[in-house]
Design a protein around this motif. Structure first.
Motif, mmCIF file in Angstrom:
data_model
loop_
_atom_site.group_PDB
_atom_site.id
_atom_site.type_symbol
_atom_site.label_atom_id
_atom_site.label_comp_id
_atom_site.label_asym_id
_atom_site.label_seq_id
_atom_site.Cartn_x
_atom_site.Cartn_y
_atom_site.Cartn_z
ATOM 1 N N SER A 196 -4.441 -19.207 41.991
ATOM 2 C CA SER A 196 -5.309 -18.421 42.867
ATOM 3 C C SER A 196 -6.728 -18.557 42.348
ATOM 4 N N ALA A 235 -9.187 -18.524 47.857
ATOM 5 C CA ALA A 235 -8.802 -19.927 47.743
ATOM 6 C C ALA A 235 -7.597 -20.010 46.810
ATOM 7 N N ALA A 273 -1.199 -17.907 38.934
ATOM 8 C CA ALA A 273 -2.449 -17.339 39.455
ATOM 9 C C ALA A 273 -3.340 -16.801 38.340
ATOM 10 N N GLN A 274 -2.720 -16.308 37.268
ATOM 11 C CA GLN A 274 -3.502 -15.717 36.172
ATOM 12 C C GLN A 274 -3.592 -16.629 34.963
ATOM 13 N N ALA A 332 2.073 -10.237 45.387
ATOM 14 C CA ALA A 332 2.243 -11.492 46.138
ATOM 15 C C ALA A 332 3.371 -12.365 45.594
ATOM 16 N N THR A 333 3.689 -12.232 44.314
ATOM 17 C CA THR A 333 4.777 -13.032 43.743
ATOM 18 C C THR A 333 6.064 -12.802 44.540
ATOM 19 N N VAL A 377 6.149 -15.838 36.179
ATOM 20 C CA VAL A 377 4.714 -15.581 36.308
ATOM 21 C C VAL A 377 4.113 -15.653 34.903
ATOM 22 N N THR A 434 4.390 -7.751 38.022
ATOM 23 C CA THR A 434 3.447 -8.779 38.462
ATOM 24 C C THR A 434 2.710 -8.258 39.677
ATOM 25 N N PHE A 435 1.716 -9.041 40.118
ATOM 26 C CA PHE A 435 1.040 -8.697 41.361
ATOM 27 C C PHE A 435 2.018 -8.888 42.529
ATOM 28 N N LYS A 467 -10.133 -14.039 39.166
ATOM 29 C CA LYS A 467 -9.328 -14.926 38.315
ATOM 30 C C LYS A 467 -10.269 -15.710 37.391
ATOM 31 N N ASP A 512 4.287 -19.106 39.222
ATOM 32 C CA ASP A 512 3.114 -18.378 39.705
ATOM 33 C C ASP A 512 2.102 -18.344 38.561
ATOM 34 N N SER A 571 -5.261 -19.464 49.694
ATOM 35 C CA SER A 571 -5.171 -18.357 48.735
ATOM 36 C C SER A 571 -4.009 -18.610 47.775
ATOM 37 N N GLY A 572 -3.961 -17.809 46.737
ATOM 38 C CA GLY A 572 -2.840 -17.897 45.800
ATOM 39 C C GLY A 572 -1.538 -17.461 46.448
ATOM 40 N N THR A 573 -1.633 -16.514 47.368
ATOM 41 C CA THR A 573 -0.441 -16.058 48.096
ATOM 42 C C THR A 573 0.106 -17.187 48.966
ATOM 43 N N PHE A 583 -8.999 -16.354 43.566
ATOM 44 C CA PHE A 583 -9.556 -15.035 43.876
ATOM 45 C C PHE A 583 -10.704 -14.780 42.891
HETATM 46 C C1 LIG Z 1 -3.914 -12.982 42.249
HETATM 47 C C2 LIG Z 1 -2.460 -13.222 42.205
HETATM 48 C C3 LIG Z 1 -1.762 -13.761 43.304
HETATM 49 C C4 LIG Z 1 -2.347 -13.912 44.669
HETATM 50 O O1 LIG Z 1 -3.484 -14.648 44.770
HETATM 51 P P1 LIG Z 1 -4.456 -14.455 46.029
HETATM 52 O O2 LIG Z 1 -5.400 -15.608 45.888
HETATM 53 O O3 LIG Z 1 -5.117 -13.128 45.884
HETATM 54 O O4 LIG Z 1 -3.640 -14.550 47.259
HETATM 55 C C5 LIG Z 1 -0.418 -14.062 43.137
HETATM 56 N N1 LIG Z 1 0.213 -13.830 41.970
HETATM 57 C C6 LIG Z 1 -0.419 -13.288 40.915
HETATM 58 C C7 LIG Z 1 0.352 -13.075 39.652
HETATM 59 C C8 LIG Z 1 -1.767 -12.949 40.999
HETATM 60 O O5 LIG Z 1 -2.374 -12.404 39.949
#
Ligand SMILES: *Cc1c(COP(=O)(O)O)cnc(C)c1O
Length: 368
Positions: free
Chosen positions: A182, A195, A160-161, A89-90, A132, A86-87, A187, A158, A60-62, A184
């Motif tokens: 990420s 993933a 992810a986006q 998980a950062t 991010v 941010t989301f 995304k 980060d 995962s992205g996390t 997800f």
């Molecule tokens: C989606 C996201 C994550 C986490 O990704 P996951 O795959 O859902 O664990 C982390 N940081 C940011 C900025 C995100 O948008």
């Protein structure tokens, strides 16, 4: 009319579904589900796509953030500077490693971490910066890299986006020591489940991340570190390698949709359309407005069949789970203000002009 915030049904055309089914069938015929050949193949495709030496798939992205931070040596007692806008998980990934997330406020125009705020928080415990690339636009990486170099700090991006986003011609996620992705489903490149991925140009960091994703073991049953069980699923790798071929086209369609909205809404006094720095090419994971009467507008749009959402309503320094760090209202005034004013509209690649016209018409109607 009904315009959802995201429509995966529109993305998975019959043609793409058929190709994905063929690729999944190949994995099933080989039964190599854990780190199968398709994972390596997809990692190599991503290396080429992002022009980076090493891509390491994970669950995962996390997890990608946890792996990247752990490989960079972040642990107990360390401080890591990041954005509160941010989301979750950062910051949770920093916290998971026993380190303290330290929140530096953002720029009002790009929503990204303000490099001018970072240096205020650097002390002898600071080990890393986690910028991010929010909503698909890269943070100011040249300034952030300079600050990191001057203070000997690691950078974990980060991203992810921001898959495929660029800053001064170079891909977001490839500036720092490690970048993370990420996959997800929402995304820009989404799997059919969870993933993620780490990317780096450092051979030693790549080696460490590869080891950390299999419990830190090497050779088998010998552990130098306590890692995670976090592999990129082989079936997800098969899905992603099919979809990657369409990513550039999808990103371009998102940019065209954004351009259309920008033009169509430029005269609405109560609405500020997204600002993109001249140094950045955004992939518009979100199209985020700054608006007056946000909550009322959101209710109105939803009532009219327009999907929209707030990313993010409560900045991370004010979350209960981080209360031990003493964050309070007023610490990050720009993030706090924007949390009450942002609204993201549908921007996905398959949106039609008619759908976009409908969205704009409803926004105008609300302010009339
Ligand atoms: C989606 C996201 C994550 C986490 O990704 P996951 O795959 O859902 O664990 C982390 N940081 C940011 C900025 C995100 O948008």
């Amino acid at each position: 009319m009904n315009v959802p915030l995201l429509d995966l049904n529109a993305q998975y055309t019959d043609e793409i579904i058929k190709e994905i089914e063929t690729e999944i069938a190949k994995v099933v015929s080989r039964h190599n589900y854990i780190l199968g050949s398709k994972v390596k193949e997809f990692e190599e495709q991503m290396q080429e796509y992002l022009n980076v030496k090493y891509c390491i798939g994970c669950a995962s992205g996390t997890d990608a953030l946890i792996l990247a931070l752990q490989a960079s040596g972040i642990g107990k007692g360390d401080e890591v500077i990041t954005t509160p806008f941010t989301f979750f998980a950062t910051a949770s990934s920093i916290y998971r490693l026993g380190a303290k997330p330290v929140f530096a406020d953002i720029r009002e125009d790009t929503f990204n971490i303000d490099p001018g705020e970072i240096e205020k928080f650097i002390n002898d415990k600071t080990r890393a910066i986690v910028p991010v690339h929010l909503f698909g636009q890269a943070a100011e990486m040249d300034t952030i890299c300079r600050i990191a170099r001057e203070h000997n700090l690691a950078i974990v991006e980060d991203n992810a986006q921001g898959i495929g986003a660029k800053y001064k011609e170079k891909f977001a996620g490839t500036f720092g020591d490690v970048g993370t992705l990420s996959f997800f489903p929402s995304k820009n490149l989404g799997a059919m489940g969870d993933a993620g991925m780490c990317m780096t140009n450092s051979e030693s960091l790549a080696g460490k991340i590869k080891q950390l994703r299999v419990h830190g073991e090497n050779p088998k049953y010998i552990h130098k570190w306590v890692g995670l069980n976090s592999r990129l699923d082989t079936i997800q790798a098969a899905v992603l390698s099919v979809k990657l071929k369409h990513l550039s086209k999808w990103s371009e369609q998102r940019r065209q949709n954004a351009e259309f909205y920008d033009e169509a809404m430029k005269d609405i006094e109560q609405v500020k359309t997204p600002f993109v720095s001249k140094n950045a090419v955004s992939i518009y994971n979100q199209y985020t407005l700054v608006v007056e009467k946000r909550d009322e507008l959101m209710d109105y749009l939803k009532g009219q069949g327009v999907g929209c959402n707030v990313y993010y309503p409560l900045p991370l320094h004010l979350q209960d789970c981080f209360a031990e760090f003493g964050g309070k209202i007023g610490d990050c005034p720009v993030s706090e203000k924007l949390a009450g004013k942002v609204l993201s509209l549908p921007i996905y690649s398959e949106l039609t002009r008619d759908m976009q016209l409908y969205v704009v018409e409803k926004v105008k109607e609300f302010y009339k």
